[in-house]
Design a protein around this motif. Sequence first.
Motif, PDB file in Angstrom:
ATOM      1  N   HIS A 114       0.841  -1.197   0.000  1.00 53.70           N
ATOM      2  CA  HIS A 114       0.000   0.000   0.000  1.00 53.70           C
ATOM      3  C   HIS A 114       0.877   1.247   0.000  1.00 53.70           C
ATOM      4  O   HIS A 114       1.762   1.395   0.843  1.00 53.70           O
ATOM      5  N   ASN A 115       0.632   2.107  -0.982  1.00 54.03           N
ATOM      6  CA  ASN A 115       1.200   3.449  -0.939  1.00 54.03           C
ATOM      7  C   ASN A 115       0.282   4.257  -0.028  1.00 54.03           C
ATOM      8  O   ASN A 115      -0.827   4.644  -0.424  1.00 54.03           O
ATOM      9  N   VAL A 116       0.727   4.484   1.196  1.00 53.99           N
ATOM     10  CA  VAL A 116      -0.153   5.067   2.208  1.00 53.99           C
ATOM     11  C   VAL A 116      -0.340   6.568   2.033  1.00 53.99           C
ATOM     12  O   VAL A 116      -1.236   7.153   2.644  1.00 53.99           O
ATOM     13  N   GLY A 117       0.511   7.190   1.204  1.00 57.25           N
ATOM     14  CA  GLY A 117       0.370   8.623   0.960  1.00 57.25           C
ATOM     15  C   GLY A 117       1.042   9.456   2.031  1.00 57.25           C
ATOM     16  O   GLY A 117       0.755   9.305   3.223  1.00 57.25           O
ATOM     17  N   ALA A 118       1.927  10.320   1.612  1.00 54.91           N
ATOM     18  CA  ALA A 118       2.649  11.160   2.565  1.00 54.91           C
ATOM     19  C   ALA A 118       1.727  12.093   3.327  1.00 54.91           C
ATOM     20  O   ALA A 118       2.030  12.499   4.453  1.00 54.91           O
ATOM     21  N   ALA A 279      -7.728   6.371  -5.668  1.00 55.58           N
ATOM     22  CA  ALA A 279      -8.553   5.613  -4.731  1.00 55.58           C
ATOM     23  C   ALA A 279     -10.049   5.901  -4.895  1.00 55.58           C
ATOM     24  O   ALA A 279     -10.880   5.001  -4.798  1.00 55.58           O
ATOM     25  N   ALA A 280     -10.402   7.158  -5.152  1.00 56.47           N
ATOM     26  CA  ALA A 280     -11.817   7.531  -5.225  1.00 56.47           C
ATOM     27  C   ALA A 280     -12.515   6.877  -6.417  1.00 56.47           C
ATOM     28  O   ALA A 280     -13.669   6.458  -6.322  1.00 56.47           O
ATOM     29  N   LEU A 281     -11.826   6.768  -7.543  1.00 56.87           N
ATOM     30  CA  LEU A 281     -12.369   6.145  -8.743  1.00 56.87           C
ATOM     31  C   LEU A 281     -11.212   5.467  -9.469  1.00 56.87           C
ATOM     32  O   LEU A 281     -10.639   6.010 -10.408  1.00 56.87           O
ATOM     33  N   ILE A 286      -1.479   0.352 -10.537  1.00 58.15           N
ATOM     34  CA  ILE A 286      -0.068   0.741 -10.542  1.00 58.15           C
ATOM     35  C   ILE A 286       0.653   0.231  -9.300  1.00 58.15           C
ATOM     36  O   ILE A 286       1.868   0.400  -9.178  1.00 58.15           O
ATOM     37  N   ASP A 287      -0.087  -0.395  -8.382  1.00 58.80           N
ATOM     38  CA  ASP A 287       0.496  -1.018  -7.191  1.00 58.80           C
ATOM     39  C   ASP A 287       0.477  -2.526  -7.421  1.00 58.80           C
ATOM     40  O   ASP A 287      -0.579  -3.109  -7.680  1.00 58.80           O
ATOM     41  N   ALA A 304     -10.736   1.535   0.145  1.00 59.84           N
ATOM     42  CA  ALA A 304      -9.950   2.767   0.209  1.00 59.84           C
ATOM     43  C   ALA A 304      -9.651   3.153   1.651  1.00 59.84           C
ATOM     44  O   ALA A 304     -10.440   2.903   2.567  1.00 59.84           O
ATOM     45  N   THR A 305      -8.483   3.760   1.846  1.00 60.03           N
ATOM     46  CA  THR A 305      -8.063   4.278   3.151  1.00 60.03           C
ATOM     47  C   THR A 305      -7.918   5.794   3.036  1.00 60.03           C
ATOM     48  O   THR A 305      -8.524   6.406   2.173  1.00 60.03           O
ATOM     49  N   GLY A 306      -7.091   6.378   3.886  1.00 65.12           N
ATOM     50  CA  GLY A 306      -6.850   7.814   3.793  1.00 65.12           C
ATOM     51  C   GLY A 306      -5.868   8.192   2.714  1.00 65.12           C
ATOM     52  O   GLY A 306      -5.518   9.366   2.574  1.00 65.12           O
TER      53      GLY A 306
END
Length: 318
Positions: A114-118, A279-281, A286-287, A304-306
């Motif tokens: 998971h690319n958790v997002g900075a 994530a939204a749509l 790519i992961d 979806a997460t944050g």
Amino acid sequence: MSSRRRAVPVWRRGWVPGGLALLAGLAVAGHRRVPDLGIHLGSLWESVLPWSGLVVPVVLLCAVLRRSPVAACAAVVPAVVWAALFGPLFGPPLGGGGGAPGAGSGSQLTVVTHNVGADNPDPAGTARALLVAHPDLVALEEVTDAALPAYQGALDGELAYRVRIGTVALWSRYPVTDARRLTIDPGWSRSLRAEVRGPGGPLAVYVAHLASVRLTFDGFTAGHRDRNIGALVRALDEEPLRKVLLLGDLNAAAGDRALAPLTSRLAPAERGFGFTWPAALPLARIDHILTRGLPATAAWTLPATGSDHRPAAARVRA
């Protein structure tokens, strides 16, 4: 005017949408032959290739409106080509086992990337969401210094072994006996290699976050990512262990020809399209989870997460 329209033979109607359907079918069937033209055009086309199937209902709608059997027949061509290319993704369950996600047991491992997002506003909640899959290995990308304690607090109790290098990290249920930075670009701190003592013997786990791509007026800018892929391939070619997992955000869609050097060495764990971004749509996967010596028996995406990515998960035979 209306009488002239009625006088037009049916075989002369719908040639334009019919021709477009045939061209679409040809472009899908020969997607590897679409040239890059110095702007990665072929790579861009392959990134959106799953969506080429939308040509079929559009042409069929034109056929109905124009009452054109020519367009209707032409729509069959891209439909058949698309089904032949993507149908296997929706075929029998991977590895001949059950396709429903579940916890790995015995000689199986459940892995999540998971690319958790900075800029993730809820890192702890994101980590807890990943634990729902009962993972044995969790690879995270874009792990910031500020968010690291939250991930540790949520994951350490379930997955006792952890390594973090730069902005990528790996949590494991099994001992990590060796870990090092993987140099795929000078100064790059977004990749690592770890050796895990799994239930079926040692395995090499690579976690990578490759360079981003951009769509600009100059084309599809993917040169930096492609150089990352080349360096990653060289590292894999030198890998001494038979069992290998590659987990991460590779910033390349599943069908992108840029991934061919990797997918010729490692098998993608894929079931369905498995889109993870945005994530939204979700429009593209790519992961990725790629394996060698660890056949996948299931693959799925988590809710979806944050983050702006969705997590990808797979179950593999260890």
